[in-house]
Design a protein around this motif. Structure first.
Motif, PDB file in Angstrom:
ATOM      1  N   THR A  95      -1.679  -1.406  -4.090  1.00 11.78           N
ATOM      2  CA  THR A  95      -2.798  -0.518  -3.803  1.00 11.78           C
ATOM      3  C   THR A  95      -2.268   0.893  -3.613  1.00 11.78           C
ATOM      4  OG1 THR A  95      -4.008  -2.304  -2.696  1.00 11.78           O
ATOM      5  CG2 THR A  95      -4.757  -0.055  -2.291  1.00 11.78           C
ATOM      6  N   THR A 100      -3.702   0.755  -9.101  1.00  8.82           N
ATOM      7  CA  THR A 100      -4.103  -0.301  -8.167  1.00  8.82           C
ATOM      8  C   THR A 100      -4.548  -1.545  -8.922  1.00  8.82           C
ATOM      9  OG1 THR A 100      -4.761   1.262  -6.444  1.00  8.82           O
ATOM     10  CG2 THR A 100      -5.760  -0.931  -6.372  1.00  8.82           C
ATOM     11  N   GLN A 149       0.812   5.725  -0.955  1.00  6.11           N
ATOM     12  CA  GLN A 149       0.016   6.904  -1.305  1.00  6.11           C
ATOM     13  C   GLN A 149       0.309   7.345  -2.736  1.00  6.11           C
ATOM     14  OE1 GLN A 149       0.855   9.853   1.733  1.00  6.11           O
ATOM     15  NE2 GLN A 149      -0.977   9.256   2.872  1.00  6.11           N
ATOM     16  N   LEU A 197       0.844  -1.189   0.000  1.00 10.81           N
ATOM     17  CA  LEU A 197       0.000   0.000   0.000  1.00 10.81           C
ATOM     18  C   LEU A 197       0.880   1.240   0.000  1.00 10.81           C
ATOM     19  CD1 LEU A 197      -2.767   1.423   0.380  1.00 10.81           C
ATOM     20  CD2 LEU A 197      -2.449   1.109   2.859  1.00 10.81           C
ATOM     21  N   SER A 221      -3.391   4.665  -2.700  1.00  9.47           N
ATOM     22  CA  SER A 221      -4.463   5.466  -2.100  1.00  9.47           C
ATOM     23  C   SER A 221      -4.361   6.916  -2.563  1.00  9.47           C
ATOM     24  CB  SER A 221      -4.385   5.396  -0.582  1.00  9.47           C
ATOM     25  OG  SER A 221      -3.172   5.955  -0.129  1.00  9.47           O
ATOM     26  N   SER A 222      -5.513   7.547  -2.663  1.00  6.90           N
ATOM     27  CA  SER A 222      -5.534   8.943  -3.135  1.00  6.90           C
ATOM     28  C   SER A 222      -5.382   9.930  -1.989  1.00  6.90           C
ATOM     29  CB  SER A 222      -6.838   9.206  -3.877  1.00  6.90           C
ATOM     30  OG  SER A 222      -7.941   8.928  -3.045  1.00  6.90           O
ATOM     31  N   PRO A 269      -3.792   6.243  -8.212  1.00 10.94           N
ATOM     32  CA  PRO A 269      -4.807   5.285  -7.755  1.00 10.94           C
ATOM     33  C   PRO A 269      -5.203   4.288  -8.839  1.00 10.94           C
ATOM     34  CG  PRO A 269      -5.320   7.456  -6.936  1.00 10.94           C
ATOM     35  CD  PRO A 269      -4.156   7.624  -7.873  1.00 10.94           C
TER      36      PRO A 269
END
Length: 128
Positions: A125, A93, A13, A11, A127-128, A90
């Motif tokens: 993944t 992903t 950002q 994960l 993330s926004s 994003p």
């Protein structure tokens, strides 16, 4: 039999970076020639798409959506391919899979070749 083991997903950002690795092995046999390796990805509800591929000579191709952000490289001595992913979005992903086109000997010493060898996939993944 041929095994492709991926690592490096996780994960992150948006705007961040990840580096994926995929190591190929032939169990009790031996890889004789690794013609090319590729990275594909598949997001939920979407078709699997090519991210990048590279041949033994170092020639690489990239999907349009990752050009300028991702870099594929291959260590022939280690039978390993890497995918450096920068400026992640994003929409990157997905589950990322590696693929190998290679020649190897099986446990009997028989020479085999093929392109349909895949890793188990690693989740990325963003993330926004």
């Amino acid at each position: 039999q041929v095994q492709l083991v991926e690592s490096g997903g996780g994960l992150v950002q948006a705007g961040g970076s990840l580096r994926l690795s995929c190591a190929a092995s032939a169990g009790s046999g031996k890889i004789l020639n690794l013609h090319a390796m590729s990275w594909y990805r598949q997001a939920p509800g979407k078709r699997r798409e090519l991210v990048a591929d590279i041949n033994r000579g170092g020639n690489a191709n990239y999907g349009d959506s990752v050009k300028g952000r991702f870099t594929i490289s291959m260590d022939n001595a280690k039978n390993t391919v890497y995918l450096q992913m920068n400026s992640l979005k994003p929409e990157d992903t997905a589950v990322y899979y590696c693929n190998a086109d290679l020649v190897f000997t099986d446990w009997l010493g028989t020479v085999q070749a093929g392109k349909d060898y895949w890793g188990q996939g690693t989740q990325v993944t963003v993330s926004s």
